[in-house]
Design a protein around this motif. Structure first.
Motif, PDB file in Angstrom:
ATOM      1  N   HIS A  21      -2.099 -12.627  -9.059  1.00 18.26           N
ATOM      2  CA  HIS A  21      -0.642 -12.522  -8.992  1.00 18.26           C
ATOM      3  C   HIS A  21      -0.162 -12.005  -7.634  1.00 18.26           C
ATOM      4  N   CYS A  22      -1.004 -11.265  -6.942  1.00 17.45           N
ATOM      5  CA  CYS A  22      -0.636 -10.676  -5.650  1.00 17.45           C
ATOM      6  C   CYS A  22      -1.137 -11.494  -4.464  1.00 17.45           C
ATOM      7  N   LYS A  23      -1.698 -12.634  -4.747  1.00 21.18           N
ATOM      8  CA  LYS A  23      -2.331 -13.458  -3.716  1.00 21.18           C
ATOM      9  C   LYS A  23      -1.425 -13.717  -2.521  1.00 21.18           C
ATOM     10  N   PHE A  24      -0.141 -13.987  -2.764  1.00 18.33           N
ATOM     11  CA  PHE A  24       0.760 -14.356  -1.677  1.00 18.33           C
ATOM     12  C   PHE A  24       1.649 -13.210  -1.207  1.00 18.33           C
ATOM     13  N   MET A  25       1.341 -11.993  -1.641  1.00 14.97           N
ATOM     14  CA  MET A  25       2.050 -10.823  -1.131  1.00 14.97           C
ATOM     15  C   MET A  25       1.424 -10.406   0.194  1.00 14.97           C
ATOM     16  N   LEU A  26       2.156  -9.616   0.960  1.00 18.14           N
ATOM     17  CA  LEU A  26       1.619  -9.141   2.232  1.00 18.14           C
ATOM     18  C   LEU A  26       0.454  -8.181   2.026  1.00 18.14           C
ATOM     19  N   ARG A  27       0.481  -7.430   0.948  1.00 15.57           N
ATOM     20  CA  ARG A  27      -0.562  -6.442   0.679  1.00 15.57           C
ATOM     21  C   ARG A  27      -1.380  -6.863  -0.538  1.00 15.57           C
ATOM     22  N   ALA A  28      -2.523  -6.256  -0.670  1.00 14.24           N
ATOM     23  CA  ALA A  28      -3.411  -6.554  -1.794  1.00 14.24           C
ATOM     24  C   ALA A  28      -2.894  -5.919  -3.077  1.00 14.24           C
ATOM     25  N   ALA A  29      -3.484  -6.307  -4.176  1.00 14.25           N
ATOM     26  CA  ALA A  29      -3.139  -5.753  -5.491  1.00 14.25           C
ATOM     27  C   ALA A  29      -3.310  -4.231  -5.489  1.00 14.25           C
ATOM     28  N   PHE A  30      -2.506  -3.570  -6.291  1.00 12.21           N
ATOM     29  CA  PHE A  30      -2.548  -2.110  -6.391  1.00 12.21           C
ATOM     30  C   PHE A  30      -3.716  -1.677  -7.256  1.00 12.21           C
ATOM     31  N   GLU A  31      -4.327  -0.555  -6.894  1.00  4.17           N
ATOM     32  CA  GLU A  31      -5.496  -0.062  -7.615  1.00  4.17           C
ATOM     33  C   GLU A  31      -5.159   0.961  -8.686  1.00  4.17           C
ATOM     34  N   SER A  32      -3.960   1.559  -8.615  1.00  2.00           N
ATOM     35  CA  SER A  32      -3.582   2.557  -9.612  1.00  2.00           C
ATOM     36  C   SER A  32      -2.069   2.540  -9.812  1.00  2.00           C
ATOM     37  N   GLU A  33      -1.654   3.035 -10.976  1.00  2.00           N
ATOM     38  CA  GLU A  33      -0.219   3.139 -11.239  1.00  2.00           C
ATOM     39  C   GLU A  33       0.449   4.104 -10.268  1.00  2.00           C
ATOM     40  N   GLY A  34      -0.256   5.148  -9.881  1.00  2.00           N
ATOM     41  CA  GLY A  34       0.297   6.110  -8.923  1.00  2.00           C
ATOM     42  C   GLY A  34       0.581   5.468  -7.581  1.00  2.00           C
ATOM     43  N   GLU A  35      -0.373   4.659  -7.105  1.00  2.00           N
ATOM     44  CA  GLU A  35      -0.191   3.948  -5.835  1.00  2.00           C
ATOM     45  C   GLU A  35       1.002   3.005  -5.932  1.00  2.00           C
ATOM     46  N   LEU A  36       1.109   2.287  -7.046  1.00  2.00           N
ATOM     47  CA  LEU A  36       2.228   1.372  -7.247  1.00  2.00           C
ATOM     48  C   LEU A  36       3.548   2.130  -7.310  1.00  2.00           C
ATOM     49  N   ALA A  37       3.598   3.231  -8.027  1.00  2.00           N
ATOM     50  CA  ALA A  37       4.831   4.022  -8.151  1.00  2.00           C
ATOM     51  C   ALA A  37       5.298   4.506  -6.784  1.00  2.00           C
ATOM     52  N   ASN A  38       4.363   4.972  -5.964  1.00  2.00           N
ATOM     53  CA  ASN A  38       4.722   5.420  -4.612  1.00  2.00           C
ATOM     54  C   ASN A  38       5.313   4.286  -3.783  1.00  2.00           C
ATOM     55  N   TRP A  39       4.778   3.090  -3.927  1.00  2.00           N
ATOM     56  CA  TRP A  39       5.272   1.927  -3.182  1.00  2.00           C
ATOM     57  C   TRP A  39       6.627   1.481  -3.722  1.00  2.00           C
ATOM     58  N   LEU A  40       6.747   1.364  -5.045  1.00  2.00           N
ATOM     59  CA  LEU A  40       7.996   0.903  -5.647  1.00  2.00           C
ATOM     60  C   LEU A  40       9.155   1.856  -5.389  1.00  2.00           C
ATOM     61  N   CYS A  41       8.874   3.133  -5.398  1.00  2.00           N
ATOM     62  CA  CYS A  41       9.927   4.160  -5.325  1.00  2.00           C
ATOM     63  C   CYS A  41       9.961   4.863  -3.973  1.00  2.00           C
TER      64      CYS A  41
END
Length: 162
Positions: A21-41
């Protein structure tokens, strides 16, 4: 659609942690919910994020963004939740976002960048009436290497509510 809240991380993680799902994003898939939360927020990010909530179930089905590029010009982006691709969610939600940006905020122009290999996203932009304005070769350095980009644009004067 409503603005993103921190607790949306849980619903977005299965999609944004999936390499496919993240193949065409600039960054790779997230490894943890914490990492994702920091990026999203991230409070320093200059864009805005909304999520689409399905009326019937209350499930989060998509994430949409608008990032200012210049005065009354924004780049838009979208991702549909895993398992819901192909249902027209991205087209419907992006059309609502476009309506909001053009009609409520008075945008002059919207843009989008895609990887030429991302057939689904390119089809959404065509369906919405965007014009492919350029093809840049190996212009974006991503987690999968140097990638081409399609540059899409739409002027407020070209936009017709769907």
């Amino acid at each position: 659609m409503r603005p993103l809240v921190h607790s949306d991380t849980e619903a977005l993680f299965p999609t944004l942690s999936d390499p496919e799902h993240c193949k065409f994003m600039l960054r790779a898939a997230f490894e943890s919910e914490g990492e994702l939360a920091n990026w999203l927020c991230d409070p320093d990010w200059n864009g805005r994020t909304w999520v689409a909530i399905e009326d019937k179930t209350g499930d989060l089905v998509a994430r949409l963004v608008s990032v200012p590029v210049a005065e009354r010009v924004s780049e838009i982006g979208y991702i549909t939740i895993a398992g819901r691709r192909g249902e027209g969610i991205a087209s419907e939600c992006a059309a609502r976002l476009m309506r909001y940006l053009f009609e409520e905020e008075g945008h002059h122009r919207l843009t989008a960048d895609t990887d030429p290999r991302n057939g689904a996203s390119n089809a959404v932009l065509r369906k919405l009436g965007f014009t492919m304005e350029g093809h840049l070769r190996q212009s974006a350095k991503t987690h999968i290497g140097w990638c081409d980009e399609y540059l899409w644009g739409m002027l407020a004067s070209d936009w017709k509510p769907r």
